[in-house]
Scaffold this active site. Structure first.
Site, PDB file in Angstrom:
ATOM      1  CE  LYS A 122      -1.741   1.761   4.111  1.00 49.16           C
ATOM      2  NZ  LYS A 122      -1.548   3.278   4.265  1.00 49.16           N
ATOM      3  CG  ASN A 123       2.170   2.599   3.589  1.00 47.55           C
ATOM      4  OD1 ASN A 123       0.978   2.856   3.210  1.00 47.55           O
ATOM      5  ND2 ASN A 123       2.763   2.395   4.706  1.00 47.55           N
TER       6      ASN A 123
ATOM      7  NE  ARG B 201      -2.609  12.638   7.708  1.00 50.39           N
ATOM      8  CZ  ARG B 201      -0.963  12.779   7.186  1.00 50.39           C
ATOM      9  NH1 ARG B 201      -0.638  11.578   6.549  1.00 50.39           N
ATOM     10  NH2 ARG B 201      -0.257  13.750   6.932  1.00 50.39           N
TER      11      ARG B 201
ATOM     12  CB  CYS C 209      -5.543  10.032  10.830  1.00 48.18           C
ATOM     13  SG  CYS C 209      -3.818   9.652  11.558  1.00 48.18           S
TER      14      CYS C 209
ATOM     15  NE  ARG D  59       0.218  10.526   9.824  1.00 46.36           N
ATOM     16  CZ  ARG D  59      -0.288   9.654   9.076  1.00 46.36           C
ATOM     17  NH1 ARG D  59      -1.422   8.980   9.768  1.00 46.36           N
ATOM     18  NH2 ARG D  59       0.585   9.154   8.130  1.00 46.36           N
ATOM     19  N   PRO D  60       1.102  16.662  10.640  1.00 49.21           N
ATOM     20  CG  PRO D  60       3.159  17.405  11.783  1.00 49.21           C
ATOM     21  CD  PRO D  60       2.237  16.463  11.732  1.00 49.21           C
TER      22      PRO D  60
ATOM     23  CG  ASP E  94       3.135   1.370   9.365  1.00 44.33           C
ATOM     24  OD1 ASP E  94       3.362   1.737   8.046  1.00 44.33           O
ATOM     25  OD2 ASP E  94       2.752   2.360  10.196  1.00 44.33           O
TER      26      ASP E  94
ATOM     27  NE  ARG F 149      -7.580   4.633   4.790  1.00 47.23           N
ATOM     28  CZ  ARG F 149      -7.224   5.786   5.104  1.00 47.23           C
ATOM     29  NH1 ARG F 149      -7.640   6.245   6.297  1.00 47.23           N
ATOM     30  NH2 ARG F 149      -6.174   6.525   4.592  1.00 47.23           N
TER      31      ARG F 149
END
Ligand code: EPZ
Length: 419
Positions: free
Chosen positions: A22-23, A94, A118, A123-124, A307, A399
């Site tokens: 996914k990432n 995001r 989130c 999460r800047p 993760d 997701r």
């Protein structure tokens, strides 16, 4: 609202095929905006976030076709003229902020909604903005949008004070078409960064050093079309291997990349699992043993990945002994703790540190998913809890995991999705 129901107590056995990461696929899809030719991407996982990204690219004017099982995408962004990533899309995912660099590099303008926080943290995106400014863009943030402009980006020096996966990816994509050379220091070193760089190189980008802390990009005039196959998902792989260790079973993850997850494999061995790697297959054999508790600190790659923190917390819940987990990347990534305690776990939180005392047995109960990896840890706990565990709000799961209940059923788990 869909739920997942798990009956605990079955040692998992068998083989499971890992999907594309996914990432990696999310930045790669955004990177296709840079190409002035068709880009073919293989090994695309069937995830909700992939569908969201495809919708965003279509809104920007790209055409996307994919084959029936969605594993192969053909993206043509030649006529894509849009440069606005709207709030209603960005707030659902995001990672949409990853169109910032490609839009700026390709069209000299980008308006991307601030992603907002989130469940796991604020999460800047200040480091993303810092990177674009270092490449000569004028950036202002107003009315909830990042508004960036640059006649043409020019190569520069980007020094990240904090390692950021997303900001490194935006910098890499923007620098590919900038005029001149860019040096990125304190770059993220994740395998997903390496995969993105390999994809951009297949399109004609001139990049070296990816996977290390310094990446050098020599800007080119244009990027052509090309092909790339997405790297296997090391977090999905790790999740299934932890499931084997927790249930005392024996699971082989195939189409995997052991060299992208050494820290996780080392932790599994520390927990008492027998770990074997043969080519693209990773086998964890617990041989009916109860895992031993492990201590871990989450760090940027190649350290232990944040993760995988929630999944190892689930393992520590039923392990022999006490394990201390130190979450150093995100400020609020213990949302799974309260839910695990509903299943009978013994966890003490002190700031970013969680002390988990292993118990003999968890007992099934209804629980609530809060974010992607927390949901996975609740499923893992359900696999060993006595009786039935019902996980609500499983849209979080979809997701990032492709048909997780089907893959776990294939390993013998008593698990099903119900409406
Ligand atoms: C990526 O998020 C992943 N998401 C995350 O995976 C992963 O947990 C994270 O990297 C760390 O490995 C995707 O790749 C789509 P960061 P990202 O920028 O890029 C701070 C999952 O479960 N920071 O490396 O957003 C930030 O607050 C998800 O699959 C800034 O301060 O993570 C955090 O503390 C969750 N300013 C730290 O850096 C910025 O501009 C690391 O964040 C950006 C980040």
């Amino acid at each position: 609202m869909q739920k997942i129901v798990v009956q605990g107590g079955v040692p998992l056995r068998g083989e499971v095929t890992v999907s594309g990461a996914k990432n990696a696929v999310l930045p790669i899809l955004c990177g296709a905006l840079l190409a002035d030719g068709p880009v073919e991407i293989a090994n695309v996982p069937n995830l909700h976030d992939v569908a969201t990204t495809a919708r965003l690219l279509r809104e920007l004017g790209a055409s996307i076709e994919h084959d029936v099982d969605g594993a192969r995408f053909l993206i043509d962004a030649r006529d894509a003229r849009g440069h606005v990533a709207p709030y209603d899309l960005v707030r659902t995912m995001r990672a949409s902020v990853l169109v910032l660099g490609p839009l700026l590099a390709r069209h000299g303008a980008a308006e991307v909604s601030l992603p907002g926080g989130c469940a796991i943290g604020s999460r800047p995106v200040d480091l993303h903005i810092h990177a674009m400014q270092a490449l000569g863009a004028e950036v202002e943030v107003e009315h909830g949008y990042i508004k960036a402009r640059a006649r043409r980006l020019r190569g520069g020096r980007i020094e990240f004070p904090v390692v950021s996966v997303g900001a490194t990816e935006n910098a890499l994509m923007a620098a590919s078409l900038a005029e001149g050379t860019t040096v990125i220091d304190n770059a993220a070193r994740e395998p997903e960064i390496v995969d993105l760089a390999e994809c951009l190189r297949a399109l004609g980008a001139d990049i070296e050093g990816e996977g290390g802390a310094r990446i050098v990009v020599r800007g080119v005039e244009r990027l052509s079309g090309g092909r790339h196959a997405v790297v296997p998902d090391r977090i999905e792989t790790g999740t299934f291997l932890v499931a084997a260790a927790m249930t005392g079973g024996r699971v082989t993850a195939t189409a995997a990349r052991a060299d992208t997850q050494q820290a996780v494999l080392d932790k599994l061995a520390e927990a008492g699992a027998k770990v074997d790697v043969v080519g693209d297959a990773i086998t964890v054999d617990m041989d009916g043993r109860r895992p031993r508790a492990v201590d871990l600190v989450t760090e940027p790659y190649p350290g232990f990945p944040t993760d995988m923190q929630a999944q190892f917390m689930a393992l520590n819940c039923i392990a022999e002994g006490t394990g201390v987990i130190d979450e150093r990347i995100f400020e609020n990534r213990f949302m799974h703790v309260n839910e695990l305690m509903r299943l009978g776990a013994d966890i003490q939180i002190d700031g970013h540190r969680a002390t988990v005392c292993g118990v003999e047995r968890l007992s099934g109960a209804p629980v609530m998913a809060t974010d992607l990896r927390a949901s996975a840890s609740l499923i893992l706990a359900g696999l060993v809890a006595e009786g039935e565990t019902v996980i609500n709000r499983i849209y979080h799961l979809d997701r990032g995991y492709e048909h997780i209940e089907r893959k776990l059923s294939g390993l013998g788990a008593r698990i099903q999705r119900i409406d």
